[in-house]
Design a protein around this motif. Structure first.
Motif, PDB file in Angstrom:
ATOM      1  N   GLY A  17      -6.679   2.556   2.227  1.00 33.05           N
ATOM      2  CA  GLY A  17      -5.370   1.913   2.338  1.00 33.05           C
ATOM      3  C   GLY A  17      -4.610   2.287   3.603  1.00 33.05           C
ATOM      4  N   LEU A  18      -4.422   3.592   3.845  1.00 38.81           N
ATOM      5  CA  LEU A  18      -3.624   4.016   5.004  1.00 38.81           C
ATOM      6  C   LEU A  18      -4.327   3.681   6.318  1.00 38.81           C
ATOM      7  CD1 LEU A  18      -2.091   7.407   3.801  1.00 38.81           C
ATOM      8  CD2 LEU A  18      -0.893   5.254   4.256  1.00 38.81           C
ATOM      9  N   PHE A  39     -10.572   9.027   3.367  1.00 40.31           N
ATOM     10  CA  PHE A  39      -9.955  10.274   2.910  1.00 40.31           C
ATOM     11  C   PHE A  39      -9.091   9.926   1.706  1.00 40.31           C
ATOM     12  CE2 PHE A  39      -6.324  13.086   2.541  1.00 40.31           C
ATOM     13  CZ  PHE A  39      -6.945  14.323   2.476  1.00 40.31           C
ATOM     14  N   THR A  40      -9.421  10.602   0.578  1.00 40.14           N
ATOM     15  CA  THR A  40      -8.629  10.336  -0.642  1.00 40.14           C
ATOM     16  C   THR A  40      -8.601  11.572  -1.517  1.00 40.14           C
ATOM     17  OG1 THR A  40      -8.399   8.919  -2.587  1.00 40.14           O
ATOM     18  CG2 THR A  40     -10.638   9.439  -1.883  1.00 40.14           C
ATOM     19  N   THR A  41      -7.507  11.736  -2.241  1.00 43.92           N
ATOM     20  CA  THR A  41      -7.424  12.840  -3.218  1.00 43.92           C
ATOM     21  C   THR A  41      -7.415  12.290  -4.640  1.00 43.92           C
ATOM     22  OG1 THR A  41      -5.035  12.773  -3.024  1.00 43.92           O
ATOM     23  CG2 THR A  41      -6.182  14.385  -1.644  1.00 43.92           C
ATOM     24  N   ASN A  66       0.826  -1.206   0.000  1.00 48.78           N
ATOM     25  CA  ASN A  66       0.000   0.000   0.000  1.00 48.78           C
ATOM     26  C   ASN A  66       0.856   1.250   0.000  1.00 48.78           C
ATOM     27  OD1 ASN A  66      -2.625   1.186   0.127  1.00 48.78           O
ATOM     28  ND2 ASN A  66      -2.164   1.740   2.250  1.00 48.78           N
TER      29      ASN A  66
HETATM   30  P1  ADP Z   1      -6.080   5.972  -1.841  1.00 48.69           P
HETATM   31  O1  ADP Z   1      -4.726   5.626  -2.256  1.00 48.69           O
HETATM   32  O2  ADP Z   1      -7.121   5.065  -2.300  1.00 48.69           O
HETATM   33  O3  ADP Z   1      -6.412   7.425  -2.020  1.00 48.69           O
HETATM   34  P2  ADP Z   1      -4.842   5.824   0.744  1.00 48.69           P
HETATM   35  O4  ADP Z   1      -5.434   5.727   2.123  1.00 48.69           O
HETATM   36  O5  ADP Z   1      -3.859   4.887   0.422  1.00 48.69           O
HETATM   37  O6  ADP Z   1      -6.081   5.774  -0.243  1.00 48.69           O
HETATM   38  O7  ADP Z   1      -4.284   7.270   0.619  1.00 48.69           O
HETATM   39  C1  ADP Z   1      -4.984   8.412   1.072  1.00 48.69           C
HETATM   40  C2  ADP Z   1      -4.455   9.682   0.488  1.00 48.69           C
HETATM   41  O8  ADP Z   1      -3.203   9.976   1.022  1.00 48.69           O
HETATM   42  C3  ADP Z   1      -4.249   9.697  -0.926  1.00 48.69           C
HETATM   43  O9  ADP Z   1      -5.428   9.949  -1.673  1.00 48.69           O
HETATM   44  C4  ADP Z   1      -3.224  10.791  -1.123  1.00 48.69           C
HETATM   45  O10 ADP Z   1      -3.844  12.036  -1.230  1.00 48.69           O
HETATM   46  C5  ADP Z   1      -2.447  10.721   0.138  1.00 48.69           C
HETATM   47  N1  ADP Z   1      -1.175  10.045  -0.066  1.00 48.69           N
HETATM   48  C6  ADP Z   1      -0.886   8.755   0.256  1.00 48.69           C
HETATM   49  N2  ADP Z   1       0.413   8.493  -0.025  1.00 48.69           N
HETATM   50  C7  ADP Z   1       0.934   9.638  -0.520  1.00 48.69           C
HETATM   51  C8  ADP Z   1       2.244   9.994  -1.002  1.00 48.69           C
HETATM   52  N3  ADP Z   1       3.304   9.113  -1.058  1.00 48.69           N
HETATM   53  N4  ADP Z   1       2.450  11.278  -1.470  1.00 48.69           N
HETATM   54  C9  ADP Z   1       1.415  12.170  -1.430  1.00 48.69           C
HETATM   55  N5  ADP Z   1       0.162  11.892  -0.992  1.00 48.69           N
HETATM   56  C10 ADP Z   1      -0.062  10.624  -0.531  1.00 48.69           C
END
Ligand code: ADP
Length: 619
Positions: free
Chosen positions: A570-571, A560-562, A509
Motif C-alpha cells: 500500500g505505502l 514491508f508489513t507488520t 490506503n
Molecule cells: P499493509 O497495510 O498491507 O501492511 P502498508 O504498506 O499499507 O501495507 O503498510 C506497511 C506497514 O506500515 C504496516 O504493516 C504497518 O506496520 C505500518 N503502518 C502503516 N500505517 C501505519 C500507522 N498509521 N500506524 C502504525 N503503523 C503503520
C-alpha cells in the motif's frame, strides 16, 4: 665517431700513443732544426772558405812573379856561367838575401845547369844552400825543360816544407840555369792555427794526390785524405818530396748522414766538423776547411726537440680533454635519453591504468544505468502488481461492503412490500427511497474499485483535495463506527494537479492503515487535515495508534508489513502515485501519540483554483 669510440679500449693505450707521438715529434723537430742549423753553418763556412782561398792565393801570388823577374836579371844570369866572379857571387848573394827579406820568401837561390846551387839568399849562413845538389828535384828539371816549374816539398837541407817556384835562366855561353824561390807557409799556418785554437775552423791545403801540404794542425801535414798507392809512395821517396813522412791517412771519419766528419785521433775527444773544400785557382791544389759543428747546433736541436715535444704533449692533453668531454657529453645524453624513456614508459603505464580505470568506470555506469532501468521497470511492475493485489483485497472487502447494503435493500424492499399491502404508503415510499440511496452507494463503491485496477494514466487535471478526502472516507465508511474522526477541510478546497481516483487510492490506503493502527485502542482517534503551504497543498492523516514500527523509513519499502494478512504494498504504491504528480509522501510521529502521514502536492495553477474541473471528484 666509431674511431673515437674504439680508441680507448685499453686505458694505457692513449698514453703510450701520446708518448710515441711526443717522441716522434721531438725526433723530427730535432732533426729538422739540426739540418737548418747545419745549412746556416754551411753558408757561413762557405763564405769563410772563399776568404781562405782568396788569402792563400794572394800569399802565393805575392812571390809567384819573383822567379820571372829574377830570371831576366843580368847578374843572376851571369852567375850560371862557368867559374863566375867571386865578387859577383857575393853581390848576387847579398841581393838575393835582400829580395827574400823584402818579399817574405823563405829562400831564393840560383842553380847551375849541372844542378849545383851557386848563389843563395842564405849563403854564408849555417844550412846554406850554396854547393848543394838539386839535379834530382823535379822543379829543377821542369824549369830546364819547360822554362818554369813548381813543386811542394821538404827542403833537403832545411828539412822545412815549402813551395818551390823555379824559372830557367839563360846564362853566358849558351849555359842555362834555374832560379828558385822557396815559399814557406809558416805565417799562414800560424794564423790558421790561431783561428782554429780559438774555436774556428781547421784549414789545410792538399795536392791532387790528397796529401796535406799546409795545415792549421801541424800533425796533419803530409797526412793523406785517401790512401796513396805503393808505386806513388816509392816515387815520392825517390824524389825526396816529403822526406820520410809516413803519409798516414788523416784522423777524419764520416759522421752524421755522411756530410760530416768526426775529427779525432783517439788522444782527444772526437769532435764533429763540417768539411768544405774549394780549388785554389792557378794551382792543382785544394783548400779544405773543417768547421766545428759546435754546441750551437746541438742546442738548436735540443731546443727544437723540447719545444716540439711540449707542443705535441700539450696537443695530446688537449685532445684527451676534448675526447673526455665528448665522452662525458655522450654519457649524459645517454642518461637523459634513458630517463626520458623511463618517463615515457611510466606515462604510458599510467595512461594505460587510467584508460583501464576509465573503462571500468564506464562499465560501472552502464551497469548502474541498466540496474536503474531495471529498478524502474520493476517499480512499474510492482505498482501494477500492487494494484492487482489491492484489487483482490478490495474485492473481498467490497463483497463484504456490498453485502451489507444488499441485505439492507432486501429488508427495505421486503418492508416496503408489507407496508404497501398494509397501505401504509408514506412509510413504504420512505423505504424505497432508502433502497435508492443504498444502490447509489453500491454504484460508488464499484466506481472506486475500477479506479484501483487502472494503471498510471498520466492524466493531470485540477482536483479538489478535500473532495478526494471525502470520497475516500465513503469507501471506508463501514469501518468508521466508534472512531473519533476529526476533519479539517478548508472551503474552498485547494486544487492539485493529478488523477482523482488514483489520489483517492492513496488516501484510502492511508486511512485504512490508520484504522488498522487504532483498532483495539481506547478512544480511537483519527485526524485528517488539508491546508495550503506556500506553493503546495498538504494533506495529513494522524492517529493515536501504536505508531510506526522500529525504523520507520522502511514502511515505504515494498512488501514491508507488520500485519498477518498484509501485503506491504500500500505505502509503496501510494508514494509512487504521489511522486508521479510531483509530490512527496512522508511518515513521522503524530501529536496524538501514533503515526502521522503527510502528502504534499504542487498546487494547480491559480486559474484552476475553485473551478470544478472534475465534477465527480469535487467536494
Ligand atoms: P499493509 O497495510 O498491507 O501492511 P502498508 O504498506 O499499507 O501495507 O503498510 C506497511 C506497514 O506500515 C504496516 O504493516 C504497518 O506496520 C505500518 N503502518 C502503516 N500505517 C501505519 C500507522 N498509521 N500506524 C502504525 N503503523 C503503520
Amino acid at each position: 665517431m666509431t674511431g673515437w669510440r674504439a680508441w680507448p679500449r685499453s686505458p694505457a693505450l692513449p698514453w703510450l700513443l701520446s708518448l710515441a707521438l711526443v717522441l716522434a715529434a721531438a725526433l723530427l723537430a730535432g732533426r729538422y732544426a739540426e739540418r737548418a742549423a747545419l745549412a746556416d753553418l754551411r753558408r757561413s763556412a762557405s763564405a769563410t772558405l772563399a776568404l781562405h782561398v782568396a788569402a792563400f792565393r794572394t800569399e802565393m801570388q805575392k812571390q809567384g812573379s819573383l822567379p820571372l823577374a829574377l830570371a831576366s836579371d843580368p847578374e843572376i844570369t851571369a852567375v850560371v856561367g862557368p867559374s863566375p866572379d867571386p865578387a859577383l857571387l857575393a853581390r848576387v848573394n847579398d841581393r838575393l838575401a835582400e829580395i827574400a827579406r823584402a818579399s817574405g820568401a823563405a829562400v831564393i837561390y840560383v842553380i847551375r845547369q849541372d844542378g849545383t846551387a851557386v848563389a843563395a839568399s842564405n849563403a854564408g849562413e849555417p844550412g846554406s844552400f850554396v854547393g848543394a845538389m838539386y839535379a834530382f828535384r823535379p822543379y829543377f828539371q821542369q824549369a830546364l825543360d819547360e822554362g818554369a816549374g813548381r813543386q811542394f816539398a821538404l827542403g833537403t837541407v832545411s828539412g822545412r816544407p815549402g813551395l818551390y817556384l823555379s824559372r830557367r835562366v839563360a846564362g853566358p855561353g849558351g849555359r842555362t840555369g834555374v832560379v828558385v824561390v822557396k815559399v814557406e807557409f809558416d805565417g799562414i799556418e800560424a794564423a790558421w792555427r790561431k783561428g782554429s785554437e780559438k774555436g774556428g775552423e781547421a784549414v789545410m791545403v792538399t795536392d791532387p794526390r790528397g796529401i796535406v801540404l799546409v795545415a792549421s794542425e801541424p800533425a796533419w801535414r803530409f797526412g793523406t785524405l785517401r790512401p796513396v798507392p805503393e808505386e806513388e809512395r816509392r816515387l815520392i821517396r825517390e824524389r825526396l818530396e816529403f822526406g820520410d813522412a809516413p803519409l798516414k791517412p788523416l784522423p777524419l771519419h764520416p759522421a752524421g748522414d755522411g756530410t760530416l766528419r768526426r775529427v779525432g785521433n783517439g788522444a782527444e775527444p772526437a769532435r764533429l766538423a763540417l768539411p768544405l773544400d774549394a780549388a785554389i785557382p792557378g794551382t792543382t791544389w785544394q783548400l779544405h776547411t773543417l768547421t766545428r759543428v759546435g754546441v750551437a747546433v746541438a742546442r738548436e736541436r735540443i731546443q727544437a726537440q723540447v719545444i716540439a715535444g711540449l707542443a705535441v704533449g700539450l696537443a695530446c692533453l688537449g685532445l684527451a680533454e676534448i675526447v673526455g668531454r665528448r665522452r662525458r657529453l655522450r654519457a649524459s645524453l645517454a642518461e637523459a635519453a634513458a630517463r626520458r624513456t623511463e618517463l615515457e614508459e611510466r606515462v604510458r603505464a599510467r595512461t594505460q591504468a587510467l584508460t583501464e580505470a576509465n573503462r571500468q568506470l564506464k562499465a560501472e555506469i552502464a551497469e548502474r544505468q541498466r540496474a536503474e532501468a531495471e529498478r524502474q521497470r520493476l517499480g512499474r511492475e510492482l505498482a501494477h502488481a500492487g494494484r492487482l493485489a489491492a484489487l483482490g483485497q478490495f474485492a473481498a472487502s467490497m463483497a463484504h461492503e456490498i453485502n451489507q447494503p444488499l441485505a439492507a435493500i432486501r429488508s427495505y424492499a421486503d418492508n416496503a412490500g408489507i407496508l404497501i399491502q398494509r397501505e401504509r404508503f408514506p412509510e413504504a415510499t420512505e423505504n424505497l427511497a432508502a433502497v435508492g440511496r443504498l444502490t447509489e452507494r453500491i454504484a460508488g463503491l464499484t466506481r472506486q474499485l475500477k479506479g484501483f485496477a487502472r494503471k498510471a494514466s498520466g492524466r493531470r487535471d485540477p482536483v479538489a483535495l478535500a473532495g478526494v478526502v471525502r470520497a475516500s472516507l465513503e469507501v471506508v465508511e463501514g469501518r468508521l463506527d466508534g472512531i473519533d474522526l476529526a476533519l479539517a477541510l478548508p472551503e474552498p478546497s485547494p486544487y492539485v494537479l493529478g488523477d482523482g481516483p488514483r489520489l483517492e487510492q492513496v488516501v484510502v490506503n492511508l486511512v485504512q492503515n490508520a484504522l488498522d493502527a487504532v483498532a483495539g485502542v481506547n478512544e480511537p482517534r483519527i485526524a485528517m487535515t488539508v491546508r495550503v503551504m506556500g506553493e503546495r497543498a498538504v494533506l495529513e492523516v494522524g492517529d493515536n495508534g501504536g505508531g510506526l514500527p522500529e525504523g520507520g523509513a522502511q514502511v515505504f519499502d515494498a512488501f514491508f508489513t507488520t500485519k498477518a494478512s498484509g501485503l506491504g504494498l500500500g505505502l509503496a504504491i501510494s508514494r509512487g502515485i504521489v511522486e508521479d504528480y510531483g509530490g512527496t509522501l512522508s511518515a513521522g510521529a503524530s501529536p496524538e501519540g501514533g503515526a502521522l502521514f503527510r502528502v504534499e502536492l504542487p498546487l494547480a495553477p491559480a486559474a484552476a483554483q475553485g473551478a470544478d474541473a472534475v465534477p465527480g471528484a469535487a467536494a
